[in-house]
Scaffold this active site. Structure first.
Site, PDB file in Angstrom:
ATOM      1  N   THR A 107      13.888  -3.876   0.664  1.00  0.00           N
ATOM      2  CA  THR A 107      14.539  -3.157  -0.483  1.00  0.00           C
ATOM      3  C   THR A 107      14.609  -1.739  -0.334  1.00  0.00           C
ATOM      4  OG1 THR A 107      14.080  -5.137  -1.605  1.00  0.00           O
ATOM      5  CG2 THR A 107      14.825  -3.314  -2.794  1.00  0.00           C
TER       6      THR A 107
ATOM      7  N   THR B 211      12.724   0.807   5.469  1.00  0.00           N
ATOM      8  CA  THR B 211      13.083   0.129   6.967  1.00  0.00           C
ATOM      9  C   THR B 211      11.651   0.583   7.696  1.00  0.00           C
ATOM     10  OG1 THR B 211      15.269   0.482   6.870  1.00  0.00           O
ATOM     11  CG2 THR B 211      14.540  -0.061   8.843  1.00  0.00           C
TER      12      THR B 211
ATOM     13  N   ASP C 228      -3.373  -7.208  -2.953  1.00  0.00           N
ATOM     14  CA  ASP C 228      -2.189  -8.313  -2.458  1.00  0.00           C
ATOM     15  C   ASP C 228      -2.636  -8.784  -1.100  1.00  0.00           C
ATOM     16  OD1 ASP C 228       0.039  -9.728  -2.402  1.00  0.00           O
ATOM     17  OD2 ASP C 228       1.619  -7.933  -1.450  1.00  0.00           O
TER      18      ASP C 228
END
Length: 388
Positions: free
Chosen positions: A91, A94, A230
């Site tokens: 989102t 890249t 995470d």
């Protein structure tokens, strides 16, 4: 990016975003040091790079960005950076494969557009925060942590390739860009490796070796007061020797002295500790919980809670103490590590250094791995064979 999507995507440098925090960096002011000289956790959030700097670097004066002289020891010389092909899209950026000073690297390129909202004060604050974050990351040096190479605060002269060998979509030329450069890890993600072995499963020695790699990397991060936040198999990369390297520090932060300063549902459903899911204060023990889930996943070569929705997982983990079912064929020594790591009480979870010791003490000479599919009917865990 959650644990159910993009499993087959290349994970060189994670670009999918996890659940966002309730409080954003932009509202906290610029980075500061606590009284003991440690960096305040609420000032360190690399996720802000993706979500809050959008459009802000476009407002910086060109002379402040394109001086051609590195101002920090982590700031790269853009003349030595060459982008080759797109590895993945997200989102907010890249990921390219490329070279920097003849070294294979992965480059996360973030393109900031004009938003007409940011003030010069906002820009200065976020710039200082980003500098602080990168300064922490660039000091990490461990064989089980992806090596940080450098970063650029913003530039207009990046050489973005015209041809994209991996996608039909042509990359755009950013007017202002920020990039983070890390070593290129060619073996893909641990998640991909487990998916490829979901039928035949992994030898027990391989299970323990992979688990030790991850445990040692997390133990190192925690020793540096870094909480990853995470931890999941999709954020772990494998090199050519199948050594696990922790990647994607998009939501990593320096740990707060006061756990109340670390709140917000940051992470990926299925791996998130109950206290995080419940919006309560947390500390580095949230990584220990996530490691327990990853350990189960490595042993079973399966996805935790595959038949449940995110909502069902989230509510059941908190209210009903839901955990993945440990197979009966799992050696008690390994099952004990899983159970201790994902204990609902963070204070009862071991430190990662202790987890390393527990894994090192496990005897793998007699096998004990998961029974491959087809070797016994029905449940994989009821056959007499002990697995590889």
């Amino acid at each position: 990016m959650d644990g159910r999507t993009k499993e087959e995507s290349n994970g060189v440098l994670g670009i999918g975003r996890s659940n966002s925090e309730g409080n954003n960096l932009g509202s906290r002011g610029e980075g500061s040091l606590s009284g003991n000289g440690m960096v305040r956790a609420d000032q360190i959030d690399l996720r802000s790079l993706d979500e809050q700097l959008d459009g802000l670097f476009a407002r910086l004066p060109t002379r402040a960005l394109d001086t051609g002289t590195p101002r920090e020891n982590w700031e790269i010389d853009l003349s030595k950076l060459e982008l080759k092909n797109v590895v993945a899209h997200g989102t907010y950026g890249t990921v390219y494969r490329g070279t920097y000073d003849n070294q294979d690297v992965a480059v996360k390129l973030l393109d900031w557009g004009e938003d007409g909202i940011a003030t010069s004060g906002d820009t200065a604050t976020l710039r200082a925060s980003f500098q602080q974050e990168v300064a922490v990351w660039q000091q990490l040096d461990h064989p089980n942590v992806t090596k940080f190479v450098g970063a650029s605060m913003g530039t207009s002269n990046l050489r973005v390739p015209l041809n994209n060998s991996s996608r039909d979509v042509q990359p755009s030329f950013p007017s202002r860009a920020c990039c983070v450069v890390v070593e290129y890890i060619p073996g893909g993600t641990l998640k991909q490796f487990l998916i490829r072995n979901r039928k035949k499963k992994l030898p027990f020695k391989v299970v323990i070796r992979l688990a030790l790699d991850l445990a040692r990397g997390l133990s190192y991060l925690h020793s540096k007061k870094i909480v990853h936040r995470d931890v999941k198999t999709e954020n772990m990369l494998l090199d050519t020797q199948r050594t696990v390297k922790i990647a994607d520090f998009g939501v990593a932060r320096v740990e707060a002295q006061d756990p109340r300063d670390m709140t917000g549902t940051t992470g990926t459903i299925g791996y998130m500790a109950p206290e995080v899911l419940d919006g309560k204060p947390y500390d580095h023990k949230c990584d220990v919980y996530s490691f327990g889930i990853c350990l189960w996943e490595i042993y079973c070569c399966a996805m935790p809670y595959a038949d449940l929705s995110f909502t069902e997982v989230s509510s059941s983990v908190v209210a009903q103490n839901l955990r993945p079912q440990i197979p009966r064929c799992c050696p008690s020594s390994l099952a004990n590590v899983m159970k201790r790591c994902w204990d609902g009480n963070p204070e009862k979870r071991p430190e990662m250094a202790e987890v390393v010791s527990m894994l090192e003490a496990i005897d793998t000479s007699k096998g004990g791995g998961m029974i491959p599919e087809g070797q016994s009917p029905g449940c994989l865990c009821f056959g007499r064979a002990r697995g590889p």
